[in-house]
Design a protein around this motif. Structure first.
Motif, PDB file in Angstrom:
ATOM      1  N   ILE A 278       0.853  -1.276  -0.001  1.00 25.19           N
ATOM      2  CA  ILE A 278      -0.131   0.038   0.136  1.00 25.19           C
ATOM      3  C   ILE A 278       0.908   1.318   0.141  1.00 25.19           C
ATOM      4  CG2 ILE A 278      -1.748   1.217   1.087  1.00 25.19           C
ATOM      5  CD1 ILE A 278      -2.576  -1.612   0.228  1.00 25.19           C
ATOM      6  N   VAL A 279       0.510   2.002  -1.013  1.00 23.09           N
ATOM      7  CA  VAL A 279       1.301   3.382  -0.954  1.00 23.09           C
ATOM      8  C   VAL A 279       0.324   4.441  -0.756  1.00 23.09           C
ATOM      9  CG1 VAL A 279       2.598   5.085  -2.447  1.00 23.09           C
ATOM     10  CG2 VAL A 279       3.265   2.510  -2.592  1.00 23.09           C
ATOM     11  N   SER A 280       0.479   5.469   0.236  1.00 28.46           N
ATOM     12  CA  SER A 280      -0.416   6.372   0.478  1.00 28.46           C
ATOM     13  C   SER A 280       0.112   7.693   0.670  1.00 28.46           C
ATOM     14  CB  SER A 280      -1.198   6.226   1.976  1.00 28.46           C
ATOM     15  OG  SER A 280      -1.827   4.842   1.890  1.00 28.46           O
ATOM     16  N   GLY A 281      -0.316   8.982   0.450  1.00 33.84           N
ATOM     17  CA  GLY A 281       0.207  10.093   0.711  1.00 33.84           C
ATOM     18  C   GLY A 281      -0.726  11.516   0.171  1.00 33.84           C
ATOM     19  N   THR A 282       0.184  12.442  -0.128  1.00 29.39           N
ATOM     20  CA  THR A 282      -0.654  13.385  -0.577  1.00 29.39           C
ATOM     21  C   THR A 282      -0.171  13.943  -1.877  1.00 29.39           C
ATOM     22  OG1 THR A 282       1.296  15.119   0.468  1.00 29.39           O
ATOM     23  CG2 THR A 282      -0.989  14.373   1.753  1.00 29.39           C
ATOM     24  N   TRP A 283      -0.785  14.660  -2.715  1.00 33.46           N
ATOM     25  CA  TRP A 283      -0.400  15.242  -3.914  1.00 33.46           C
ATOM     26  C   TRP A 283      -0.447  16.706  -3.920  1.00 33.46           C
ATOM     27  CZ3 TRP A 283      -4.131  17.750  -6.662  1.00 33.46           C
ATOM     28  CH2 TRP A 283      -5.466  17.389  -6.641  1.00 33.46           C
ATOM     29  N   THR A 284       0.176  17.636  -4.727  1.00 30.86           N
ATOM     30  CA  THR A 284       0.125  19.008  -4.799  1.00 30.86           C
ATOM     31  C   THR A 284       0.358  19.265  -6.425  1.00 30.86           C
ATOM     32  OG1 THR A 284       0.817  19.211  -2.549  1.00 30.86           O
ATOM     33  CG2 THR A 284       0.550  21.311  -4.068  1.00 30.86           C
ATOM     34  N   GLU A 285      -0.733  19.905  -7.063  1.00 29.74           N
ATOM     35  CA  GLU A 285      -0.235  20.275  -8.524  1.00 29.74           C
ATOM     36  C   GLU A 285      -0.334  21.891  -8.469  1.00 29.74           C
ATOM     37  OE1 GLU A 285      -1.360  19.305 -13.142  1.00 29.74           O
ATOM     38  OE2 GLU A 285      -2.594  18.478 -11.395  1.00 29.74           O
ATOM     39  N   HIS A 286       0.641  22.462  -9.213  1.00 30.23           N
ATOM     40  CA  HIS A 286       0.475  23.792  -9.566  1.00 30.23           C
ATOM     41  C   HIS A 286       0.228  23.777 -11.114  1.00 30.23           C
ATOM     42  CE1 HIS A 286       2.620  25.847  -6.393  1.00 30.23           C
ATOM     43  NE2 HIS A 286       2.799  24.423  -5.916  1.00 30.23           N
ATOM     44  N   THR A 287      -1.252  24.160 -11.606  1.00 25.23           N
ATOM     45  CA  THR A 287      -1.430  23.799 -12.899  1.00 25.23           C
ATOM     46  C   THR A 287      -0.855  24.907 -13.990  1.00 25.23           C
ATOM     47  OG1 THR A 287      -3.369  25.539 -12.559  1.00 25.23           O
ATOM     48  CG2 THR A 287      -3.767  23.155 -12.045  1.00 25.23           C
ATOM     49  N   SER A 288      -0.992  24.682 -14.871  1.00 20.92           N
ATOM     50  CA  SER A 288      -0.297  25.482 -16.107  1.00 20.92           C
ATOM     51  C   SER A 288      -0.660  26.815 -15.930  1.00 20.92           C
ATOM     52  CB  SER A 288      -0.652  24.863 -17.533  1.00 20.92           C
ATOM     53  OG  SER A 288      -0.209  25.818 -18.518  1.00 20.92           O
ATOM     54  N   PRO A 289       0.317  27.697 -15.963  1.00 25.90           N
ATOM     55  CA  PRO A 289      -0.037  29.295 -15.771  1.00 25.90           C
ATOM     56  C   PRO A 289      -0.817  29.880 -17.214  1.00 25.90           C
ATOM     57  CG  PRO A 289       2.200  28.784 -16.273  1.00 25.90           C
ATOM     58  CD  PRO A 289       1.710  27.731 -15.939  1.00 25.90           C
ATOM     59  N   THR A 290      -0.646  29.017 -18.163  1.00 24.92           N
ATOM     60  CA  THR A 290      -1.285  29.596 -19.327  1.00 24.92           C
ATOM     61  C   THR A 290      -2.561  28.677 -19.586  1.00 24.92           C
ATOM     62  OG1 THR A 290      -0.185  28.159 -20.924  1.00 24.92           O
ATOM     63  CG2 THR A 290       0.579  30.309 -20.335  1.00 24.92           C
ATOM     64  N   GLY A 300      -4.487  17.237  -2.489  1.00 26.34           N
ATOM     65  CA  GLY A 300      -5.337  15.958  -1.754  1.00 26.34           C
ATOM     66  C   GLY A 300      -4.602  14.928  -1.539  1.00 26.34           C
ATOM     67  N   THR A 301      -5.373  13.866  -1.348  1.00 20.14           N
ATOM     68  CA  THR A 301      -4.621  12.683  -0.854  1.00 20.14           C
ATOM     69  C   THR A 301      -4.685  11.642  -1.804  1.00 20.14           C
ATOM     70  OG1 THR A 301      -6.606  11.981   0.060  1.00 20.14           O
ATOM     71  CG2 THR A 301      -5.320  13.298   1.543  1.00 20.14           C
ATOM     72  N   LEU A 302      -3.938  10.700  -1.723  1.00 19.21           N
ATOM     73  CA  LEU A 302      -3.765   9.684  -2.703  1.00 19.21           C
ATOM     74  C   LEU A 302      -3.505   8.204  -2.105  1.00 19.21           C
ATOM     75  CD1 LEU A 302      -3.164   8.880  -5.823  1.00 19.21           C
ATOM     76  CD2 LEU A 302      -0.664   9.628  -5.289  1.00 19.21           C
ATOM     77  N   GLN A 303      -4.041   6.895  -2.644  1.00 16.79           N
ATOM     78  CA  GLN A 303      -3.807   5.762  -2.167  1.00 16.79           C
ATOM     79  C   GLN A 303      -3.877   4.587  -3.252  1.00 16.79           C
ATOM     80  OE1 GLN A 303      -6.366   3.488   0.689  1.00 16.79           O
ATOM     81  NE2 GLN A 303      -4.410   3.969   1.989  1.00 16.79           N
ATOM     82  N   MET A 304      -2.795   3.976  -3.318  1.00 18.64           N
ATOM     83  CA  MET A 304      -2.554   3.026  -4.513  1.00 18.64           C
ATOM     84  C   MET A 304      -2.221   1.762  -3.900  1.00 18.64           C
ATOM     85  SD  MET A 304      -0.772   5.447  -7.384  1.00 18.64           S
ATOM     86  CE  MET A 304       0.547   6.173  -6.266  1.00 18.64           C
ATOM     87  N   MET A 305      -2.121   0.805  -4.762  1.00 19.11           N
ATOM     88  CA  MET A 305      -1.714  -0.685  -4.739  1.00 19.11           C
ATOM     89  C   MET A 305      -0.673  -0.842  -5.504  1.00 19.11           C
ATOM     90  SD  MET A 305      -3.441  -2.477  -2.327  1.00 19.11           S
ATOM     91  CE  MET A 305      -3.134  -4.221  -2.914  1.00 19.11           C
ATOM     92  N   VAL A 306       0.484  -1.494  -5.026  1.00 24.66           N
ATOM     93  CA  VAL A 306       1.621  -1.804  -5.734  1.00 24.66           C
ATOM     94  C   VAL A 306       1.515  -3.226  -6.197  1.00 24.66           C
ATOM     95  CG1 VAL A 306       4.221  -1.971  -5.976  1.00 24.66           C
ATOM     96  CG2 VAL A 306       2.827  -0.203  -4.133  1.00 24.66           C
ATOM     97  N   ASP A 307       1.969  -3.397  -7.647  1.00 26.26           N
ATOM     98  CA  ASP A 307       2.047  -4.520  -8.381  1.00 26.26           C
ATOM     99  C   ASP A 307       2.993  -5.461  -7.823  1.00 26.26           C
ATOM    100  OD1 ASP A 307       4.137  -3.806  -9.818  1.00 26.26           O
ATOM    101  OD2 ASP A 307       3.703  -5.130 -11.229  1.00 26.26           O
ATOM    102  N   PRO A 308       3.253  -6.959  -7.712  1.00 25.11           N
ATOM    103  CA  PRO A 308       4.044  -7.640  -6.962  1.00 25.11           C
ATOM    104  C   PRO A 308       5.485  -7.493  -7.497  1.00 25.11           C
ATOM    105  CG  PRO A 308       2.032  -9.000  -7.603  1.00 25.11           C
ATOM    106  CD  PRO A 308       1.960  -7.657  -8.178  1.00 25.11           C
ATOM    107  N   LEU A 309       5.592  -6.841  -8.928  1.00 30.95           N
ATOM    108  CA  LEU A 309       6.951  -6.626  -9.238  1.00 30.95           C
ATOM    109  C   LEU A 309       7.246  -5.375  -9.057  1.00 30.95           C
ATOM    110  CD1 LEU A 309       6.734  -8.382 -12.790  1.00 30.95           C
ATOM    111  CD2 LEU A 309       7.835  -9.183 -10.682  1.00 30.95           C
ATOM    112  N   GLY A 310       6.485  -4.511  -8.337  1.00 30.13           N
ATOM    113  CA  GLY A 310       7.192  -3.105  -7.917  1.00 30.13           C
ATOM    114  C   GLY A 310       7.235  -2.090  -9.104  1.00 30.13           C
ATOM    115  N   ARG A 311       6.495  -2.408 -10.272  1.00 32.90           N
ATOM    116  CA  ARG A 311       6.491  -1.656 -11.476  1.00 32.90           C
ATOM    117  C   ARG A 311       5.341  -0.849 -11.858  1.00 32.90           C
ATOM    118  NH1 ARG A 311      11.086  -1.815 -10.151  1.00 32.90           N
ATOM    119  NH2 ARG A 311      12.816  -2.623 -11.051  1.00 32.90           N
TER     120      ARG A 311
END
Length: 352
Positions: A278-290, A300-311
Motif C-alpha cells: 500500500i502506498v499512501s500520501g498527498t499530492w500537490t499540483e501547480h496547474t499550467s499558468p497559461t 489532496g490525498t492519494l492511495q494506491m496498490m503496488v503490483d508484485p513486481l513493484g513496477r
C-alpha cells in the motif's frame, strides 16, 4: 623602488616568447591565450603573434596589396558571431590561416560543436578513454596507484551516466574496429558479458547488510515513473487525463516525487509512504499558468496498490475542487527508468 608593472601587451608577448622557446606551435599558443585572456580563436592568433589589429592589417596588405584591409575588418571578424561582427568568408579565413601559420579549422575551434548528437562519435570518445585508463592502472608507485584509481572513478561515473543504448553502441563499435585476425567478435562480446555477469556476483561486491535491507524498501521504487490521473472538467464532455514524468526518490521512510519539466508548465509533487503493497500520501499540483486553471494550486490525498513486481501502482485520488466539492478519480504510476543521473532523465524533459 618596486618593479614597474608590465603592460598587458608585454605580458602577452612574454608568454608567447616563452612558449615558442619551448617549441610550442601557434595553435597551442593561441589555445593558451584563449584560456588565459578569454578571447576567441581569431583574436588569440593575432595576439599570439604580438600584433595589434592595425599591425595585423599591415601584414595582410603587405602580402595581398590588391585586396587591402583595415583594422576595422579585423575587428569585425574577431567580434563575429556577435551582432556587431561580420562573418569572415572562406577566402578570408584561408588568408588569415596563412597569415597566422595555422589551419582554417584552428580559427574556428571555439565555434559550435554538434558531434555529441552523433551516437557513433560518442562511442569513439568513450573508447578513447579506455587505453589511458588501463595504462594508469599499471602504475607501480603509490602516486600512480592513486592516479589510476582516480581515472577508474571517472570512468565509472561516465559509465553510470551512459544509458543502455550508449553502452551497446560503444561495445559494438569496439568489436567492429577489431582487425580481422580470425577472432569471432560476437563470441568475444558474449564472453565479456558472461565474465561481467559472474563478477557482479562476487561476494566482495555485495552491499552492506543495512544497505541491502534498504534496497528492499523505499529504494526499490526510486526512478522515473509516468504519472497518469483522470479528472472531470466542467468545460469538457469527457473525463480528461493529466500526465507527468515524475522522479521518485527515497527520503528516509517516505518517497518524494517531483515532476520533470512539462510542456504546459504544470508541476506535480507527491509525498508518499509505503506500507507493504500500500502506498499512501498527498499530492500537490501547480496547474499550467497559461491553461484553463490559470496556475491554480490543487492538493489532496492519494492511495494506491503496488503490483508484485513493484513496477506499477494503481489507485484513487481525492481532492477539493474550486467550489469546495470533493472530487476523486483514478491515479496510476508506471515505472519507466531506474537511472537517475542528470543525463539519463534529460530525455523525459518536456516529453508530455
Amino acid at each position: 623602488m618596486g618593479r614597474k608593472p608590465r603592460s598587458l601587451r608585454q605580458e602577452q608577448q612574454q608568454l608567447a616568447d616563452e612558449m615558442r622557446s619551448r617549441g610550442c606551435a601557434w595553435p597551442e599558443i593561441a589555445g593558451k591565450f584563449r584560456e588565459t585572456y578569454n578571447v576567441n580563436a581569431r583574436a588569440a592568433f593575432r595576439l599570439a603573434h604580438g600584433w595589434s589589429q592595425r599591425e595585423a592589417s599591415d601584414q595582410w596588405n603587405a602580402r595581398w596589396p590588391a585586396d587591402p584591409k583595415t583594422l576595422k575588418n579585423f575587428s569585425y571578424w574577431e567580434t563575429w558571431p556577435a551582432a556587431s561582427g561580420y562573418e569572415p568568408s572562406l577566402a578570408v579565413l584561408t588568408r588569415l590561416a596563412e597569415l597566422y601559420e595555422c589551419s582554417v579549422a584552428d580559427l574556428l575551434v571555439d565555434g559550435p560543436d554538434f558531434r555529441a548528437r552523433d551516437s557513433v562519435n560518442n562511442a569513439y570518445e568513450n573508447l578513447a578513454a579506455v587505453p589511458a585508463l588501463l595504462d594508469g592502472l599499471q602504475g607501480e608507485s603509490r602516486a600512480d596507484d592513486q592516479a589510476g584509481s582516480a581515472d577508474l572513478a571517472k570512468w565509472a561515473l561516465r559509465l553510470e551516466e551512459m544509458d543502455m543504448a550508449e553502452i551497446t553502441q560503444t561495445a559494438a563499435v569496439w568489436a567492429q574496429r577489431l582487425e580481422s585476425t580470425g577472432i569471432d567478435r560476437r563470441a568475444l562480446l558474449l564472453k565479456l558479458a558472461a565474465g561481467i555477469s559472474v563478477a557482479a556476483t562476487t561476494p566482495a561486491l555485495a552491499p552492506e547488510p543495512a544497505a541491502a535491507a534498504t534496497g528492499t524498501g523505499q529504494n526499490r521504487y526510486e526512478g522515473v515513473w509516468l504519472s497518469r490521473y483522470v479528472y472531470h472538467s466542467s468545460t469538457a464532455t469527457e473525463d480528461l487525463v493529466g500526465e507527468h514524468y515524475v522522479v521518485l526518490r527515497s527520503d528516509g521512510t517516505d518517497l518524494i516525487g517531483e515532476s520533470l519539466p512539462h510542456t504546459s508548465g504544470s508541476k506535480l509533487r507527491l509525498e508518499l509512504s509505503v506500507d507493504g503493497p500500500i502506498v499512501s500520501g498527498t499530492w500537490t499540483e501547480h496547474t499550467s499558468p497559461t491553461g484553463h486553471y490559470k496556475g491554480a494550486v490543487y492538493h489532496g490525498t492519494l492511495q494506491m496498490m503496488v503490483d508484485p513486481l513493484g513496477r506499477s501502482m494503481e489507485g484513487q485520488w481525492v481532492g477539493f475542487g474550486k467550489k469546495f466539492k470533493v472530487n476523486n478519480g483514478e491515479w496510476s504510476l508506471t515505472w519507466v527508468d531506474g537511472n537517475l543521473t542528470k543525463r539519463a532523465i534529460q530525455k523525459y524533459h518536456l516529453a508530455v
